[in-house]
Design a protein around this motif. Structure first.
Motif, PDB file in Angstrom:
ATOM      1  N   GLU A   7      17.187  12.644   6.839  1.00 20.49           N
ATOM      2  CA  GLU A   7      17.484  12.097   8.206  1.00 20.49           C
ATOM      3  C   GLU A   7      17.987  10.859   8.429  1.00 20.49           C
ATOM      4  O   GLU A   7      18.342  10.320   9.654  1.00 20.49           O
ATOM      5  N   TYR A   8      17.853   9.933   7.364  1.00 21.91           N
ATOM      6  CA  TYR A   8      18.257   8.628   7.438  1.00 21.91           C
ATOM      7  C   TYR A   8      19.813   8.244   6.903  1.00 21.91           C
ATOM      8  O   TYR A   8      19.911   7.084   6.195  1.00 21.91           O
ATOM      9  N   GLN A   9      20.524   9.215   6.849  1.00 22.70           N
ATOM     10  CA  GLN A   9      21.585   9.071   6.364  1.00 22.70           C
ATOM     11  C   GLN A   9      22.508   7.881   6.916  1.00 22.70           C
ATOM     12  O   GLN A   9      23.170   7.167   6.164  1.00 22.70           O
ATOM     13  N   LYS A  10      22.494   7.529   8.316  1.00 22.57           N
ATOM     14  CA  LYS A  10      23.006   6.480   8.803  1.00 22.57           C
ATOM     15  C   LYS A  10      22.558   5.126   8.077  1.00 22.57           C
ATOM     16  O   LYS A  10      23.161   4.252   7.788  1.00 22.57           O
ATOM     17  N   GLN A  11      21.113   5.023   7.863  1.00 25.18           N
ATOM     18  CA  GLN A  11      20.731   3.685   7.397  1.00 25.18           C
ATOM     19  C   GLN A  11      20.975   3.538   5.972  1.00 25.18           C
ATOM     20  O   GLN A  11      21.302   2.908   5.512  1.00 25.18           O
ATOM     21  N   VAL A  12      21.329   5.034   5.224  1.00 34.05           N
ATOM     22  CA  VAL A  12      21.641   4.911   3.934  1.00 34.05           C
ATOM     23  C   VAL A  12      23.047   4.301   3.809  1.00 34.05           C
ATOM     24  O   VAL A  12      23.301   3.390   2.890  1.00 34.05           O
TER      25      VAL A  12
ATOM     26  N   PHE B  72      15.549   1.812  -1.323  1.00 31.06           N
ATOM     27  CA  PHE B  72      15.685   2.563  -0.072  1.00 31.06           C
ATOM     28  C   PHE B  72      16.700   3.588  -0.357  1.00 31.06           C
ATOM     29  O   PHE B  72      16.152   4.787   0.067  1.00 31.06           O
ATOM     30  N   VAL B  73      17.707   3.651  -0.965  1.00 33.40           N
ATOM     31  CA  VAL B  73      18.639   4.562  -1.246  1.00 33.40           C
ATOM     32  C   VAL B  73      18.080   5.613  -2.066  1.00 33.40           C
ATOM     33  O   VAL B  73      18.293   6.777  -1.494  1.00 33.40           O
ATOM     34  N   ARG B  74      17.327   5.300  -2.957  1.00 30.27           N
ATOM     35  CA  ARG B  74      16.595   6.408  -3.596  1.00 30.27           C
ATOM     36  C   ARG B  74      15.754   6.923  -3.157  1.00 30.27           C
ATOM     37  O   ARG B  74      15.610   8.333  -3.129  1.00 30.27           O
ATOM     38  N   VAL B  75      14.925   6.660  -2.199  1.00 33.41           N
ATOM     39  CA  VAL B  75      13.858   7.322  -1.493  1.00 33.41           C
ATOM     40  C   VAL B  75      13.988   7.786  -0.083  1.00 33.41           C
ATOM     41  O   VAL B  75      13.094   8.439   0.378  1.00 33.41           O
TER      42      VAL B  75
ATOM     43  N   ALA C 289      26.715  -0.030   2.405  1.00 30.48           N
ATOM     44  CA  ALA C 289      27.813  -1.071   2.866  1.00 30.48           C
ATOM     45  C   ALA C 289      27.157  -2.319   2.406  1.00 30.48           C
ATOM     46  O   ALA C 289      28.082  -3.353   1.865  1.00 30.48           O
ATOM     47  N   ALA C 290      26.111  -2.538   2.613  1.00 28.95           N
ATOM     48  CA  ALA C 290      25.493  -3.830   2.526  1.00 28.95           C
ATOM     49  C   ALA C 290      25.556  -4.086   1.019  1.00 28.95           C
ATOM     50  O   ALA C 290      25.774  -5.327   0.673  1.00 28.95           O
ATOM     51  N   LEU C 291      25.297  -3.096   0.243  1.00 30.91           N
ATOM     52  CA  LEU C 291      25.250  -3.466  -1.220  1.00 30.91           C
ATOM     53  C   LEU C 291      26.577  -3.703  -1.927  1.00 30.91           C
ATOM     54  O   LEU C 291      26.697  -4.458  -2.498  1.00 30.91           O
ATOM     55  N   GLN C 292      27.588  -2.924  -1.158  1.00 30.84           N
ATOM     56  CA  GLN C 292      28.957  -3.138  -1.420  1.00 30.84           C
ATOM     57  C   GLN C 292      29.411  -4.730  -1.174  1.00 30.84           C
ATOM     58  O   GLN C 292      29.916  -5.345  -2.026  1.00 30.84           O
TER      59      GLN C 292
ATOM     60  N   SER D  33       0.867  -1.194   0.121  1.00 31.29           N
ATOM     61  CA  SER D  33      -0.031  -0.134   0.044  1.00 31.29           C
ATOM     62  C   SER D  33       0.741   1.290   0.018  1.00 31.29           C
ATOM     63  O   SER D  33       0.149   2.491  -0.346  1.00 31.29           O
ATOM     64  N   ARG D  34       2.112   1.118   0.239  1.00 36.32           N
ATOM     65  CA  ARG D  34       2.994   2.418   0.236  1.00 36.32           C
ATOM     66  C   ARG D  34       4.395   1.940  -0.270  1.00 36.32           C
ATOM     67  O   ARG D  34       5.343   1.759   0.211  1.00 36.32           O
ATOM     68  N   PRO D  35       4.475   1.868  -1.543  1.00 35.37           N
ATOM     69  CA  PRO D  35       5.481   1.337  -2.323  1.00 35.37           C
ATOM     70  C   PRO D  35       6.993   2.122  -1.917  1.00 35.37           C
ATOM     71  O   PRO D  35       8.029   1.483  -1.975  1.00 35.37           O
ATOM     72  N   ASP D  36       6.869   3.372  -1.587  1.00 32.51           N
ATOM     73  CA  ASP D  36       8.161   4.176  -1.438  1.00 32.51           C
ATOM     74  C   ASP D  36       8.421   4.043   0.269  1.00 32.51           C
ATOM     75  O   ASP D  36       9.035   5.176   0.621  1.00 32.51           O
TER      76      ASP D  36
END
Ligand SMILES: [Zn+2]
Length: 662
Positions: free
Chosen positions: A643-648, A636-639, A653-656, A605-608
């Protein structure tokens, strides 16, 4: 079959003398029916007028005085209940928000078709949609006797007729709505003929009230009791019409007479009512030209504290009781322009006695009032109605509505302009305040405009002034609370919300907000109580369950949290935040499959939804679904907001890592 056409002036029908040619279908029907030339609506407002039609009771007895803040008491017997008890199938098809089922009018109907109002902000549907739904029900239920009520709302403001009526009546859109509604009624009656139901049916066509269209300075309806709004068209066709039926009845009748009439046609009985069966008049009885038909309006009394108006109308005379009462000779002066009170004092005194005996003890409207909720007020505003209540003015200093009609005209214009042209709306409310500096309603509407424009300090001052002037409306407190909350004054926000729920204990939104403020203050017990109240008054709303789930989790009660979140989802299956919170619970319990299912439901219901994307990717990593994890981290990185810099960073890192392992 009861067809109520909202806001239809009698003088727009050809059978009532109109030469505009708007109503060929109703005029054809009138030739097969009895036409009542002096039918009087007991109150020129949609909900209380319909309550009278459907109970046979005057407003003082059914208890509904205006469109907002009143509900039909469960102990008041209704026509639908009585017909249902006599074995009739009962169904109602509603056209406009004032008659929503929660008003209590749905009692006694097997089917009360008002679900179109579930969509947020929707206030009406077209006559075509109403009759289509009604026709389908009739076709499916025609094997048993039935009582069907159809409510057509189109002539009510705003006047926006559909094509081709919009173009044909560009300069008179109200007439366009009337012509459109007439065409739909004609199509519906034709369908009844095709189904072989027309001849055997009793069919009542009536308006709940008329429309002033500027007469006496009133643009719409509700304030005054002149004939433009209280004299309504009424046509009754009995089943298998006998030859002795009279084509027209001139003596005064009330819309309160309809319930006992319909009950009698159906062979049943109605609990004692204020009306009387019209069957003898239809059959040819002479009737009483001096019967005093009753009318009242408490609209401006409740809203603005002005004097209520009450009236009696006989065949020839009308007395309007007001601080400066009025007497009109309707035969000589049908437009009600010359007050005859001083020349006909004895006649007026007799009518006054009749009024006093009819008014049901003149209970104050405030006694029966439950205040508006913020949600209903917003939708009623879009139909041009105001909500709220003012402190009543002492009887000796009561304000006569006709002396302040200019104030109301400015407010009504302002209400209509609020959504589309707030700057002009502001001028209208400011002008109303120039004319009447203590007008709490105008202050409150000005405050609403400032609030919406983000001018919080001005809004707070104006709400404060409106409350100090005696005006009461839950919005004022709810908005004061949200201003206080944004400024970090949680105690002030709490006090304002407590005032809102003290005013309207049934305001689920206010209770829910109070719970959120209590939770922010750290008082989880008080928050729990407030959310429970929100559920008690509106158990079908999902938000308070969700909020309870969140505070149970904060309190460490994980099992209770999951249960509340499931209850929220049961009420709103597409509640993205509730699915997300459930997923987080699964993750805490180290159940990645369960977590992933919940996050996927949130994303459906909330794709982004950033948090759900991040959570889904983590669960997918746990489950070894590397491609899915990579896709969701990238999304996630795109949207993700700033304030979510830490999670980005973590996602990158996970993508790496995912790329290295590939
Ligand atoms: Zn109405």
């Amino acid at each position: 079959m009861l067809i109520t056409i909202d806001t239809l002036r009698a003088d727009r029908l050809g059978s009532y003398g109109s030469t505009r040619g708007l109503t060929p279908s109703l005029d054809a029907f009138a030739r097969e029916a009895t036409r009542f030339a002096a039918a009087v609506s007991q109150v020129p407002l949609t909900l209380p007028s319909h309550a009278t039609i459907l109970t046979g009771l005057h407003p003082a007895h059914h208890g509904i005085r205006t469109n907002d803040g009143f509900r039909l008491t469960p102990t008041v017997p209704t026509l639908a209940e009585s017909l249902k008890a006599s074995g009739y199938g009962t169904a109602a098809f509603i056209g406009g928000y004032p008659l929503r089922g929660s008003s209590g009018l749905s009692r006694g109907f097997d089917r009360y078709d008002d679900e179109f109002l579930d969509a947020p902000g929707v206030t009406e549907r077209s006559a075509g949609a109403v009759t289509q739904s009604a026709t389908a029900w009739i076709e499916a239920n025609r094997s048993q006797p039935f009582f069907v009520w159809i409510h057509l709302f189109d002539p009510h403001s705003p006047y926006v007729p559909p094509a081709p009526f919009a173009a044909a009546y560009r300069d008179a859109p109200y007439d366009g709505e009337v012509a459109y509604t007439d065409a739909i009624v004609g199509r519906f009656l034709d369908r009844l003929r095709q189904l072989n139901l027309f001849a055997s049916a009793a069919i009542v066509v009536v308006a709940d009230h008329g429309e002033s269209l500027g007469d006496h300075g009133e643009r719409t309806h509700g304030t005054f009791l002149y004939d433009a709004t209280i004299r309504v068209p009424l046509l009754i066709k009995l089943p298998d019409r006998a030859t002795t039926v009279r084509p027209a009845v001139d003596v005064p009748v009330e819309t309160a007479d309809l319930a006992p009439t319909i009950a009698m046609v159906a062979g049943g009985t109605l609990a004692p009512s204020d009306g009387r069966s019209l069957l003898p008049l239809i059959a040819g009885a002479a009737g009483d030209p001096d019967r005093p038909a009753y009318a009242e309006s408490y609209y401006q009394n409740v809203l603005l504290g002005w004097s209520p108006l009450r009236a009696v109308r006989t065949g020839r005379w009308k007395l309007i009781e007001a601080p400066r009462s009025e007497l009109y000779d309707l035969e000589q002066d049908p437009d009600e322009l010359q007050n005859r009170l001083s020349e006909r004092a004895a006649l007026a005194a007799g009518l006054q006695r009749a009024l006093t005996s009819l008014d049901g003890g003149a209970r104050s409207a405030h006694d029966a009032s439950a205040a508006a909720t913020s949600e209903s007020a917003e939708r009623l505003r879009s139909l041009g109605y105001a909500s709220g209540s003012a402190a009543p003015t002492a009887a000796g200093r009561a304000i006569d509505p006709k002396d302040r009609v200019a104030v109301w005209a400015e407010i009504e214009d302002g209400i209509d302009l609020t959504a589309h042209d707030p700057a002009s709306a502001e001028q209208k409310f400011a002008r109303a305040l120039q004319l009447e500096p203590g007008n709490g309603l105008a202050m409150k509407y000005l405050a609403d405009l400032r609030f919406r424009a983000g001018r919080r300090r001005e809004a707070r001052d104006l709400y404060g002034r409106a409350i100090a002037a005696g005006f009461r409306h839950p919005d004022a407190y709810v908005n004061l609370a949200s201003i206080a909350e944004r400024e970090g004054h949680l105690d002030e926000a709490r006090a304002a919300l407590l005032s809102a729920v003290r005013l309207t204990a049934s305001d689920a939104d206010a209770w829910n907000r109070l719970g959120l403020v209590e939770a922010r203050r750290g008082d989880l017990e008080a928050a729990r109580r407030a959310f429970a109240q929100a559920i008690a008054v509106a158990g079908d709303r999902a938000e308070p369950y969700y909020n309870l789930g969140v505070i149970e989790r904060r309190a460490g009660h994980e099992t209770a949290a999951q249960a509340r979140l499931q209850e929220a989802i049961a009420r709103n299956p597409t509640y993205a935040e509730a699915h997300y919170e459930l997923g987080t619970g699964c993750l805490l319990a180290r159940q990645p499959t369960c977590a992933l299912d919940a996050y996927r439901a949130a994303l459906a219901s909330r794709p982004d939804y950033p948090e759900a994307l991040f959570g889904a990717a983590r669960a997918e990593l746990d489950l070894g679904s590397r491609d899915d994890a990579r896709r969701d981290y990238e999304h996630f990185v795109r949207v993700a907001p700033k304030e979510y810099q830490k999670q980005v960073d973590a996602a990158r890192a996970a993508l790496q890592q995912l790329r290295i392992k590939n």
